[in-house]
Design a protein around this motif. Structure first.
Motif, mmCIF file in Angstrom:
data_model
loop_
_atom_site.group_PDB
_atom_site.id
_atom_site.type_symbol
_atom_site.label_atom_id
_atom_site.label_comp_id
_atom_site.label_asym_id
_atom_site.label_seq_id
_atom_site.Cartn_x
_atom_site.Cartn_y
_atom_site.Cartn_z
ATOM 1 N N ASP A 1 0.847 -1.187 0.000
ATOM 2 C CA ASP A 1 0.000 0.000 0.000
ATOM 3 C C ASP A 1 0.890 1.248 0.000
ATOM 4 O OD1 ASP A 1 -1.722 2.083 0.479
ATOM 5 O OD2 ASP A 1 -2.959 0.973 1.907
ATOM 6 N N ILE A 2 1.110 1.807 -1.203
ATOM 7 C CA ILE A 2 2.048 2.921 -1.333
ATOM 8 C C ILE A 2 1.544 4.179 -0.611
ATOM 9 C CG2 ILE A 2 3.105 4.509 -3.009
ATOM 10 C CD1 ILE A 2 3.435 2.092 -4.866
ATOM 11 N N ASP A 3 0.220 4.431 -0.708
ATOM 12 C CA ASP A 3 -0.324 5.619 -0.033
ATOM 13 C C ASP A 3 -0.049 5.554 1.465
ATOM 14 O OD1 ASP A 3 -1.210 6.723 -2.335
ATOM 15 O OD2 ASP A 3 -3.256 5.935 -2.166
ATOM 16 N N MET A 4 -0.228 4.366 2.010
ATOM 17 C CA MET A 4 0.006 4.165 3.444
ATOM 18 C C MET A 4 1.491 4.351 3.765
ATOM 19 S SD MET A 4 -1.739 3.265 6.159
ATOM 20 C CE MET A 4 -2.818 1.862 6.391
ATOM 21 N N ALA A 5 2.353 3.809 2.898
ATOM 22 C CA ALA A 5 3.805 3.890 3.137
ATOM 23 C C ALA A 5 4.296 5.334 3.098
ATOM 24 C CB ALA A 5 4.552 3.055 2.097
ATOM 25 N N GLY B 1 4.670 8.758 9.826
ATOM 26 C CA GLY B 1 4.415 8.003 11.048
ATOM 27 C C GLY B 1 4.104 6.540 10.788
ATOM 28 N N PHE B 2 3.892 6.187 9.500
ATOM 29 C CA PHE B 2 3.610 4.774 9.210
ATOM 30 C C PHE B 2 4.917 4.017 9.017
ATOM 31 C CE2 PHE B 2 3.106 1.243 6.247
ATOM 32 C CZ PHE B 2 2.105 0.521 6.876
ATOM 33 N N THR B 3 5.073 2.927 9.715
ATOM 34 C CA THR B 3 6.272 2.110 9.532
ATOM 35 C C THR B 3 5.962 0.644 9.797
ATOM 36 O OG1 THR B 3 8.553 1.751 10.252
ATOM 37 C CG2 THR B 3 7.045 2.565 11.923
ATOM 38 N N GLY C 1 7.908 9.716 3.068
ATOM 39 C CA GLY C 1 7.200 10.989 2.936
ATOM 40 C C GLY C 1 8.173 12.160 3.010
ATOM 41 N N GLY C 2 9.157 12.044 3.900
ATOM 42 C CA GLY C 2 10.160 13.100 4.061
ATOM 43 C C GLY C 2 10.992 13.260 2.803
ATOM 44 N N ALA C 3 11.415 12.134 2.217
ATOM 45 C CA ALA C 3 12.223 12.182 0.992
ATOM 46 C C ALA C 3 11.412 12.830 -0.136
ATOM 47 C CB ALA C 3 12.662 10.774 0.601
ATOM 48 N N LYS C 4 10.116 12.529 -0.180
ATOM 49 C CA LYS C 4 9.246 13.124 -1.205
ATOM 50 C C LYS C 4 9.184 14.646 -1.039
ATOM 51 C CE LYS C 4 4.659 12.895 -3.219
ATOM 52 N NZ LYS C 4 3.275 12.456 -3.070
ATOM 53 N N ARG C 5 9.077 15.092 0.203
ATOM 54 C CA ARG C 5 9.023 16.539 0.452
ATOM 55 C C ARG C 5 10.340 17.231 0.104
ATOM 56 N NH1 ARG C 5 5.742 14.963 4.710
ATOM 57 N NH2 ARG C 5 7.490 14.649 6.116
ATOM 58 N N LEU C 6 11.459 16.513 0.243
ATOM 59 C CA LEU C 6 12.768 17.118 0.006
ATOM 60 C C LEU C 6 13.124 17.152 -1.487
ATOM 61 C CD1 LEU C 6 14.783 15.588 2.978
ATOM 62 C CD2 LEU C 6 14.074 17.957 2.719
ATOM 63 N N ALA C 7 12.350 16.468 -2.327
ATOM 64 C CA ALA C 7 12.647 16.426 -3.760
ATOM 65 C C ALA C 7 11.651 17.292 -4.522
ATOM 66 C CB ALA C 7 12.571 14.988 -4.245
ATOM 67 N N ASN C 8 12.002 17.672 -5.750
ATOM 68 C CA ASN C 8 11.067 18.408 -6.603
ATOM 69 C C ASN C 8 10.155 17.444 -7.357
ATOM 70 O OD1 ASN C 8 13.848 20.469 -7.240
ATOM 71 N ND2 ASN C 8 12.091 21.091 -6.038
ATOM 72 N N VAL D 1 6.012 -3.527 -7.044
ATOM 73 C CA VAL D 1 5.206 -4.719 -7.302
ATOM 74 C C VAL D 1 5.482 -5.704 -6.172
ATOM 75 C CG1 VAL D 1 4.719 -6.622 -8.898
ATOM 76 C CG2 VAL D 1 5.386 -4.371 -9.784
ATOM 77 N N VAL D 2 4.410 -6.114 -5.494
ATOM 78 C CA VAL D 2 4.584 -7.040 -4.381
ATOM 79 C C VAL D 2 5.253 -8.323 -4.883
ATOM 80 C CG1 VAL D 2 3.373 -8.440 -2.668
ATOM 81 C CG2 VAL D 2 2.677 -6.082 -3.060
ATOM 82 N N GLY D 3 6.314 -8.710 -4.209
ATOM 83 C CA GLY D 3 7.035 -9.927 -4.581
ATOM 84 C C GLY D 3 8.127 -9.695 -5.615
ATOM 85 N N GLU D 4 8.167 -8.492 -6.206
ATOM 86 C CA GLU D 4 9.179 -8.242 -7.254
ATOM 87 C C GLU D 4 10.178 -7.154 -6.892
ATOM 88 O OE1 GLU D 4 7.588 -7.794 -11.180
ATOM 89 O OE2 GLU D 4 6.254 -9.519 -10.916
ATOM 90 N N GLY D 5 9.688 -6.112 -6.246
ATOM 91 C CA GLY D 5 10.634 -5.066 -5.855
ATOM 92 C C GLY D 5 10.056 -3.668 -5.977
ATOM 93 N N THR D 6 10.921 -2.697 -5.724
ATOM 94 C CA THR D 6 10.505 -1.298 -5.653
ATOM 95 C C THR D 6 11.498 -0.432 -6.416
ATOM 96 O OG1 THR D 6 9.525 -1.696 -3.481
ATOM 97 C CG2 THR D 6 9.969 0.600 -4.050
ATOM 98 N N ARG D 7 10.980 0.551 -7.147
ATOM 99 C CA ARG D 7 11.847 1.543 -7.768
ATOM 100 C C ARG D 7 11.339 2.931 -7.371
ATOM 101 N NH1 ARG D 7 11.146 1.326 -13.420
ATOM 102 N NH2 ARG D 7 12.794 -0.205 -13.686
ATOM 103 N N ILE D 8 12.236 3.744 -6.841
ATOM 104 C CA ILE D 8 11.881 5.117 -6.462
ATOM 105 C C ILE D 8 12.820 6.074 -7.181
ATOM 106 C CG2 ILE D 8 11.737 6.771 -4.559
ATOM 107 C CD1 ILE D 8 11.051 4.417 -2.724
ATOM 108 N N ILE D 9 12.224 7.069 -7.828
ATOM 109 C CA ILE D 9 13.030 8.073 -8.547
ATOM 110 C C ILE D 9 12.758 9.438 -7.928
ATOM 111 C CG2 ILE D 9 13.493 9.147 -10.794
ATOM 112 C CD1 ILE D 9 12.307 6.619 -12.095
#
Lengths: 132, 138
Positions: free
Chosen positions: A85-89, A93-95, A105-112, A119-127
């Motif tokens: 659940d990405i919205d929850m993540a 305060g959610f962990t 959430g903090g990293a999102k605020r610090l980026a433009n 994908v559950v079971g496959e992995g995560t990509r964050i840019i």
């Protein structure tokens, strides 16, 4: 000229190396001290997530030039369990680990710009991108 | 094993973080400080972070833990020397370091520790006087 570097994230010492590499890139792009600090802090949060939740992975650092502006793009990838659940993540305060739940959430605020694919079971990509 | 040195200055412990700490080093510092407070009966801890180029949520949590643990062990913690860029970033990140006392530099941090310790000593003295009066009435 575009500069690209890829680093592995397999230990907490690697997280420190990621911070140092991102700092170098940020200086080369010409970021001021506050912008450097913001992107390095965001990178630290995401690298730790890659390690703690993704079971390790890689980060790609790229300098960007678009029209007259310069920026820095960081891509974090892991082949871990993924985020159900990405919205929850993203909520402060959610962990599911032992942290404060401020990282994503903090990293999102610090980026433009912020993009997340998981994908559950496959992995995560964050840019994240920060422009000068 | 790599460690952050903890110096004793009278009744205070002084820690100057001068390296880019990886997470395990920060956890070791937390454990070491707690042990040193108990060994030395220190009643104040001063942590100088002026050389730290970033404080992320993990370091923020460790600083908060140190402050809480030292309070439980009857010692006050003051964090000093945060760089302005770090402070700006922390707020944007969403960390307010609630419960951590801060001062601009080591000198002001020391003054804050001394003031809070003499305050608590006074409060204790008053409490003792009350006890004595109570005893006298009995």
């Amino acid at each position: 000229m575009q500069k690209i570097e890829e680093l592995k994230i397999q230990s907490s010492a690697d997280v420190v190396l990621v911070r140092q590499a991102v700092r170098q890139f940020a200086i080369e792009v010409g970021f001021g001290l506050v912008d450097q600090t913001k992107i390095v802090t965001a990178a630290s949060e995401l690298a730790r997530n890659t390690l703690d939740y993704g079971g390790g992975g890689i980060v790609k650092l790229e300098t960007l030039q678009e029209g007259g502006r310069r920026g820095l793009r960081l891509t974090f990838e892991d082949q871990g369990p993924g985020i159900a659940d990405i919205d929850m993540a993203l909520r402060d305060g959610f962990t599911t680990g032992g942290g404060l739940g401020m990282g994503l959430g903090g990293a999102k605020r610090l980026a433009n710009e912020f993009e997340i694919e998981s994908v559950v079971g496959e992995g995560t990509r964050i840019i994240i991108v920060r422009w000068k | 094993m790599e460690r952050i040195p903890i110096l004793q200055m009278g009744e205070f412990l002084l820690v100057t973080i001068q390296v880019d700490m990886h997470d395990r080093l920060a956890m070791t510092l937390q454990d070491d400080l707690t042990n040193r407070i108990s060994q030395t009966n220190a009643n104040g801890v001063l942590i100088d972070i002026s050389a730290l180029e970033i404080v992320d949520s993990f370091i923020g949590r460790i600083l908060g833990n140190i402050a809480k643990m030292s309070r439980v062990m009857d010692a006050e913690t003051v964090v000093v020397g945060m760089q302005p860029a770090v402070a700006i970033t922390l707020v944007e990140l969403g960390l307010s370091l609630t419960g951590i006392r801060t001062a601009l530099n080591v000198e002001k941090g020391m003054a804050l520790l001394r003031a809070s310790i003499s305050e608590s000593a006074q409060a204790q003295a008053i409490a003792t006087e009350w006890d004595l009066e109570d005893d006298a009435e009995d």
